[in-house]
Design an enzyme around this catalytic site. Structure first.
Site, PDB file in Angstrom:
ATOM      1  N   MET A 171     -12.077   4.503  -1.669  1.00  0.00           N
ATOM      2  CA  MET A 171     -12.846   4.657  -0.420  1.00  0.00           C
ATOM      3  C   MET A 171     -13.529   6.012  -0.491  1.00  0.00           C
ATOM      4  O   MET A 171     -13.182   6.960   0.224  1.00  0.00           O
ATOM      5  CB  MET A 171     -11.893   4.552   0.781  1.00  0.00           C
ATOM      6  CG  MET A 171     -11.444   3.125   1.032  1.00  0.00           C
ATOM      7  SD  MET A 171     -10.000   3.032   2.099  1.00  0.00           S
ATOM      8  CE  MET A 171      -8.734   3.258   0.861  1.00  0.00           C
TER       9      MET A 171
ATOM     10  N   MET B 206     -11.983  -6.152   3.773  1.00  0.00           N
ATOM     11  CA  MET B 206     -11.262  -5.258   4.688  1.00  0.00           C
ATOM     12  C   MET B 206     -11.164  -5.880   6.076  1.00  0.00           C
ATOM     13  O   MET B 206     -12.183  -6.245   6.671  1.00  0.00           O
ATOM     14  CB  MET B 206     -11.995  -3.912   4.807  1.00  0.00           C
ATOM     15  CG  MET B 206     -12.016  -3.056   3.560  1.00  0.00           C
ATOM     16  SD  MET B 206     -10.387  -2.584   2.978  1.00  0.00           S
ATOM     17  CE  MET B 206      -9.710  -1.754   4.410  1.00  0.00           C
TER      18      MET B 206
ATOM     19  N   SER C  19       0.849  -1.192   0.000  1.00  0.00           N
ATOM     20  CA  SER C  19       0.000   0.000   0.000  1.00  0.00           C
ATOM     21  C   SER C  19       0.878   1.233   0.000  1.00  0.00           C
ATOM     22  O   SER C  19       1.645   1.468   0.943  1.00  0.00           O
ATOM     23  CB  SER C  19      -0.907  -0.001   1.233  1.00  0.00           C
ATOM     24  OG  SER C  19      -1.492   1.283   1.346  1.00  0.00           O
TER      25      SER C  19
ATOM     26  N   HIS D 143      -8.008   1.312  -4.892  1.00  0.00           N
ATOM     27  CA  HIS D 143      -9.045   1.044  -3.880  1.00  0.00           C
ATOM     28  C   HIS D 143      -9.745   2.354  -3.561  1.00  0.00           C
ATOM     29  O   HIS D 143      -9.193   3.221  -2.887  1.00  0.00           O
ATOM     30  CB  HIS D 143      -8.342   0.452  -2.633  1.00  0.00           C
ATOM     31  CG  HIS D 143      -9.249   0.169  -1.490  1.00  0.00           C
ATOM     32  ND1 HIS D 143      -8.762  -0.164  -0.234  1.00  0.00           N
ATOM     33  CD2 HIS D 143     -10.602   0.134  -1.382  1.00  0.00           C
ATOM     34  CE1 HIS D 143      -9.775  -0.378   0.581  1.00  0.00           C
ATOM     35  NE2 HIS D 143     -10.902  -0.187  -0.079  1.00  0.00           N
TER      36      HIS D 143
ATOM     37  N   ASP E 234      -4.615   3.735  -2.268  1.00  0.00           N
ATOM     38  CA  ASP E 234      -5.781   3.991  -1.415  1.00  0.00           C
ATOM     39  C   ASP E 234      -6.298   5.404  -1.631  1.00  0.00           C
ATOM     40  O   ASP E 234      -5.622   6.374  -1.287  1.00  0.00           O
ATOM     41  CB  ASP E 234      -5.385   3.802   0.057  1.00  0.00           C
ATOM     42  CG  ASP E 234      -5.218   2.337   0.409  1.00  0.00           C
ATOM     43  OD1 ASP E 234      -6.159   1.568   0.163  1.00  0.00           O
ATOM     44  OD2 ASP E 234      -4.142   1.968   0.920  1.00  0.00           O
TER      45      ASP E 234
ATOM     46  N   HIS F 100      -0.804  -1.000  -4.590  1.00  0.00           N
ATOM     47  CA  HIS F 100      -2.145  -0.708  -4.060  1.00  0.00           C
ATOM     48  C   HIS F 100      -2.243   0.786  -3.752  1.00  0.00           C
ATOM     49  O   HIS F 100      -1.432   1.337  -3.003  1.00  0.00           O
ATOM     50  CB  HIS F 100      -2.349  -1.543  -2.794  1.00  0.00           C
ATOM     51  CG  HIS F 100      -3.715  -1.463  -2.205  1.00  0.00           C
ATOM     52  ND1 HIS F 100      -4.780  -2.219  -2.660  1.00  0.00           N
ATOM     53  CD2 HIS F 100      -4.205  -0.739  -1.162  1.00  0.00           C
ATOM     54  CE1 HIS F 100      -5.859  -1.961  -1.925  1.00  0.00           C
ATOM     55  NE2 HIS F 100      -5.544  -1.056  -1.021  1.00  0.00           N
TER      56      HIS F 100
ATOM     57  N   ASP G  15      -7.033  -6.881   3.075  1.00  0.00           N
ATOM     58  CA  ASP G  15      -6.512  -5.511   3.205  1.00  0.00           C
ATOM     59  C   ASP G  15      -6.753  -4.974   4.605  1.00  0.00           C
ATOM     60  O   ASP G  15      -7.898  -4.822   5.029  1.00  0.00           O
ATOM     61  CB  ASP G  15      -7.184  -4.613   2.160  1.00  0.00           C
ATOM     62  CG  ASP G  15      -6.610  -3.194   2.139  1.00  0.00           C
ATOM     63  OD1 ASP G  15      -5.571  -2.950   2.797  1.00  0.00           O
ATOM     64  OD2 ASP G  15      -7.205  -2.347   1.456  1.00  0.00           O
TER      65      ASP G  15
ATOM     66  N   MET H 142      -8.976   8.159  -0.662  1.00  0.00           N
ATOM     67  CA  MET H 142      -9.904   8.492   0.435  1.00  0.00           C
ATOM     68  C   MET H 142     -10.443   9.906   0.252  1.00  0.00           C
ATOM     69  O   MET H 142      -9.675  10.813  -0.084  1.00  0.00           O
ATOM     70  CB  MET H 142      -9.172   8.414   1.771  1.00  0.00           C
ATOM     71  CG  MET H 142      -8.548   7.061   2.042  1.00  0.00           C
ATOM     72  SD  MET H 142      -7.711   7.076   3.628  1.00  0.00           S
ATOM     73  CE  MET H 142      -6.993   5.436   3.635  1.00  0.00           C
TER      74      MET H 142
HETATM   75  C1  DX5 Z   1      -6.967   1.188   4.877  1.00  0.00           C
HETATM   76  C2  DX5 Z   1      -6.389   0.945   3.506  1.00  0.00           C
HETATM   77  C3  DX5 Z   1      -5.301  -0.058   3.515  1.00  0.00           C
HETATM   78  C4  DX5 Z   1      -4.091   0.374   4.331  1.00  0.00           C
HETATM   79  C5  DX5 Z   1      -3.278  -0.824   4.673  1.00  0.00           C
HETATM   80  O1  DX5 Z   1      -8.024   2.058   4.780  1.00  0.00           O
HETATM   81  O2  DX5 Z   1      -7.382   0.479   2.616  1.00  0.00           O
HETATM   82  O3  DX5 Z   1      -4.911  -0.412   2.205  1.00  0.00           O
HETATM   83  O4  DX5 Z   1      -3.299   1.309   3.659  1.00  0.00           O
HETATM   84  O5  DX5 Z   1      -2.291  -0.434   5.572  1.00  0.00           O
HETATM   85  P1  DX5 Z   1      -1.809  -1.386   6.750  1.00  0.00           P
HETATM   86  O6  DX5 Z   1      -1.174  -2.593   6.078  1.00  0.00           O
HETATM   87  O7  DX5 Z   1      -0.833  -0.553   7.507  1.00  0.00           O
HETATM   88  O8  DX5 Z   1      -3.017  -1.786   7.552  1.00  0.00           O
HETATM   89 ZN    ZN Z   2      -6.671  -0.382   0.651  1.00  0.00          ZN
END
Ligand code: DX5
Ligand code: ZN
Length: 219
Positions: A68, A137, A8, A66, A35, A33, A175, A37
């Site tokens: 979110m 998740m 990530s 991903h 993320d 990956h 994840d 947000m």
């Molecule tokens: C959380 C993300 C994950 C996160 C994983 O909202 O979707 O992908 O970055 O990080 P770790 O491995 O530190 O939990």
């Molecule tokens: Zn993620």
């Protein structure tokens, strides 16, 4: 089967993102990956389209995006154009998941659905055969560095059973809070996302090897 490892980038040093990507790529990770947000679907902001475009320019690895974000249907074309290969949105974030899966696949991209920890995998029973990926998740999305929620291991097992029963082929991605020990609790996951335990590790090579070997750990 050997899991794909998807670091990530949320845990990377954004001031040296291209170097961080080159380093991870040289280690032999499988996917990157990303993320995304929006501060609404999750209580945090991360990065958006220009950064995904920069990641795309810096790597040839598949980009696992991903989302979110609320109303993910507003952004899938833009993220596809920015270079995403896998586009995963949250089940909880849209009322038309089937339509969105079709749109993502019509763009020539792999479509994934992510489930929050409290969302049962059984909601996917009917659509599972259409999916390329299910992201289960194991933390509440929004932040890296959280602890793996134990009951999610049972969800991953039930999803793998459902997939086998339906003859579906979607990859199962774990994840959140994934490290070699927690990865061993989700042996059915085909893709392991790891931020803290891999990207923040002092020895990334050893951390990657440990994750790959997690299937051999029995707790
Ligand atoms: C959380 C993300 C994950 C996160 C994983 O909202 O979707 O992908 O970055 O990080 P770790 O491995 O530190 O939990
Ligand atoms: Zn993620």
């Amino acid at each position: 089967m050997r899991p794909l490892i998807a670091p990530s980038l949320l845990s990377a040093d954004f001031g040296r993102l291209a170097e961080e990507i080159a380093d991870l790529e040289a280690l032999g990770v499988d996917w990157l990956h990303c993320d995304i947000m929006d501060g609404v679907f999750v209580p945090n902001l991360s990065f958006g389209l220009p950064v995904v475009e920069a990641i795309r320019r810096a790597s040839r690895l598949p980009l696992d995006v991903h989302l979110m974000i609320v109303q993910p249907e507003r952004y899938v074309e833009a993220f596809a154009a920015a270079g995403a290969d896998v586009l995963t949105f949250h089940w909880e974030a849209t009322v038309h998941p089937d339509r969105l899966v079709q749109r993502i696949q019509a763009l020539g991209k792999k479509a994934g659905i992510a489930l929050n920890p409290a969302t049962p995998v059984e909601v996917l029973r009917d659509i599972l055969p259409q999916l390329d990926l299910v992201c289960v998740m194991s933390v509440n999305p929004g932040f890296g560095g959280q602890r793996f929620i134990p009951y999610v291991a049972g969800k991953v097992l039930r999803l793998a059973e459902l997939r086998a029963q339906l003859g579906a082929t979607a990859r199962i991605e774990g994840d959140g809070g994934v490290d070699p020990e927690t990865a061993s609790r989700v042996p059915q996951a085909d893709v392991l996302v790891a931020g803290s335990s891999l990207v923040r590790a002092s020895d990334r090579r050893a951390a990657l090897e440990a994750l790959r070997r997690s299937r051999e750990i029995h707790t």
